[in-house]
Design a protein around this motif. Sequence first.
Motif, PDB file in Angstrom:
ATOM      1  N   GLY B 140       0.821  -1.205   0.000  1.00 33.75           N
ATOM      2  CA  GLY B 140       0.000   0.000   0.000  1.00 33.75           C
ATOM      3  C   GLY B 140       0.858   1.259   0.000  1.00 33.75           C
ATOM      4  O   GLY B 140       0.590   2.210  -0.737  1.00 33.75           O
ATOM      5  N   ASP B 141       1.923   1.253   0.834  1.00 25.02           N
ATOM      6  CA  ASP B 141       2.797   2.423   0.915  1.00 25.02           C
ATOM      7  C   ASP B 141       3.552   2.641  -0.395  1.00 25.02           C
ATOM      8  O   ASP B 141       3.683   3.773  -0.872  1.00 25.02           O
ATOM      9  N   THR B 142       4.051   1.534  -0.979  1.00 24.55           N
ATOM     10  CA  THR B 142       4.764   1.632  -2.259  1.00 24.55           C
ATOM     11  C   THR B 142       3.857   2.245  -3.317  1.00 24.55           C
ATOM     12  O   THR B 142       4.246   3.168  -4.033  1.00 24.55           O
ATOM     13  N   THR B 143       2.637   1.730  -3.394  1.00 24.26           N
ATOM     14  CA  THR B 143       1.689   2.207  -4.400  1.00 24.26           C
ATOM     15  C   THR B 143       1.339   3.677  -4.149  1.00 24.26           C
ATOM     16  O   THR B 143       1.273   4.474  -5.088  1.00 24.26           O
ATOM     17  N   SER B 144       1.130   4.052  -2.874  1.00 22.14           N
ATOM     18  CA  SER B 144       0.805   5.450  -2.552  1.00 22.14           C
ATOM     19  C   SER B 144       1.929   6.388  -2.993  1.00 22.14           C
ATOM     20  O   SER B 144       1.677   7.426  -3.612  1.00 22.14           O
ATOM     21  N   LEU B 145       3.169   6.023  -2.675  1.00 22.71           N
ATOM     22  CA  LEU B 145       4.299   6.894  -3.031  1.00 22.71           C
ATOM     23  C   LEU B 145       4.439   6.996  -4.550  1.00 22.71           C
ATOM     24  O   LEU B 145       4.678   8.073  -5.092  1.00 22.71           O
ATOM     25  N   TYR B 146       4.280   5.865  -5.237  1.00 27.40           N
ATOM     26  CA  TYR B 146       4.374   5.837  -6.693  1.00 27.40           C
ATOM     27  C   TYR B 146       3.306   6.752  -7.311  1.00 27.40           C
ATOM     28  O   TYR B 146       3.603   7.583  -8.174  1.00 27.40           O
ATOM     29  N   LEU B 147       2.065   6.601  -6.827  1.00 24.23           N
ATOM     30  CA  LEU B 147       0.964   7.410  -7.380  1.00 24.23           C
ATOM     31  C   LEU B 147       1.142   8.892  -7.066  1.00 24.23           C
ATOM     32  O   LEU B 147       0.874   9.749  -7.913  1.00 24.23           O
ATOM     33  N   ALA B 148       1.597   9.195  -5.842  1.00 17.47           N
ATOM     34  CA  ALA B 148       1.771  10.601  -5.462  1.00 17.47           C
ATOM     35  C   ALA B 148       2.754  11.280  -6.411  1.00 17.47           C
ATOM     36  O   ALA B 148       2.521  12.400  -6.867  1.00 17.47           O
ATOM     37  N   ARG B 149       3.832  10.582  -6.740  1.00 19.16           N
ATOM     38  CA  ARG B 149       4.840  11.145  -7.639  1.00 19.16           C
ATOM     39  C   ARG B 149       4.253  11.408  -9.032  1.00 19.16           C
ATOM     40  O   ARG B 149       4.473  12.462  -9.616  1.00 19.16           O
ATOM     41  N   LEU B 150       3.467  10.439  -9.512  1.00 19.88           N
ATOM     42  CA  LEU B 150       2.865  10.575 -10.847  1.00 19.88           C
ATOM     43  C   LEU B 150       1.800  11.664 -10.909  1.00 19.88           C
ATOM     44  O   LEU B 150       1.662  12.353 -11.915  1.00 19.88           O
TER      45      LEU B 150
END
Lengths: 189, 189
Positions: B140-150
């Motif tokens: 969940g954290d990995t996906t959140s950070l990835y999406l936030a950057r995009l």
Amino acid sequence: MIDQFERLPGIGPRTAQRLALHLLRQPEDQIRAFADALLAARSQVGQCQTCFHLSAEPLCDICRDGKRCDQLLCVVADSRDLLALERTREYKGRYHVLGGLISPMDGIGPDMLQIPSLIQRVDRDGISEVILALTPSVEGDTTSLYLARLLKPFTQVSRIAYGLPVGSELEYADEVTLTRALEGRRAMQ
Amino acid sequence: MIDQFERLPGIGPRTAQRLALHLLRQPEDQIRAFADALLAARSQVGQCQTCFHLSAEPLCDICRDGKRCDQLLCVVADSRDLLALERTREYKGRYHVLGGLISPMDGIGPDMLQIPSLIQRVDRDGISEVILALTPSVEGDTTSLYLARLLKPFTQVSRIAYGLPVGSELEYADEVTLTRALEGRRAMQ
């Protein structure tokens, strides 16, 4: 001896029997040491004069620790909550132990807790932030709101985050927790 | 029939037997209606073309609802999480269902989820805030950070609060949850 053990929280008849039989197999001086430790703890452990955490000295270990940040004060309901926060090794400020939460239902008013001493301490010590770390319950929320109102003239007041616990599944979270998690959302850095 | 029931999640041999015996006592047309409902659901329920929530129509109920806020978009891993958030009756914006979380361990990369469609949607629809409502786990954290950057070039990105669940006791909270609750503290209004 079995009866005495059974009176302790979380200890049923079988565990009480096992503990008692274990002690009976030990040498007598070891049982005496155990008994002495119980008596000594009861007679020696009191409250820290500053933060009201359990302490054998007039000032507890945390209040005596010179390396802690003096501007940050974390307010907890009791010593067990303080110990839980210490286990995180993240918090480097001081504490203040209220000794309970405001609960009109149980007849516990603000004057029965360490609230006057908290206000005095915040006013006197130049605390820059008070972190309220109380449980998310009716009593915890009441106490947090009461303290925030009292403390705001003196310092900045914050409250720990309420939301999804780490490792939990969103789909199994209750409605109130999810509502708090939505309300408490934070901008991604 | 008992075997088929037993294959369902959370249904053991005894429950399977009870359900099967119950159905056997019903009139035949009722069993036929049950079987038809199963087949119809499988053939009719697909994904909403906009948000990828389960839907029998090309657009799901939420996407067709004209009363919802078009500027707010909540990103969830799957439809069960969406339904959990809907139960709070607090959230009035739209959703986007990723269909999972980024997990290199399980070989799930960003391109296997509804991420390109999310970026497109945010860019096209003039979304003012994306709320990431993913479970507090490594994935969940990995996906959140990835999406936030995009997503940051297009819109404001926030994430639901992680902390103490409502009704829990502070002293029993795990260290990671307490650390997050401290980090995520908020100023009292």
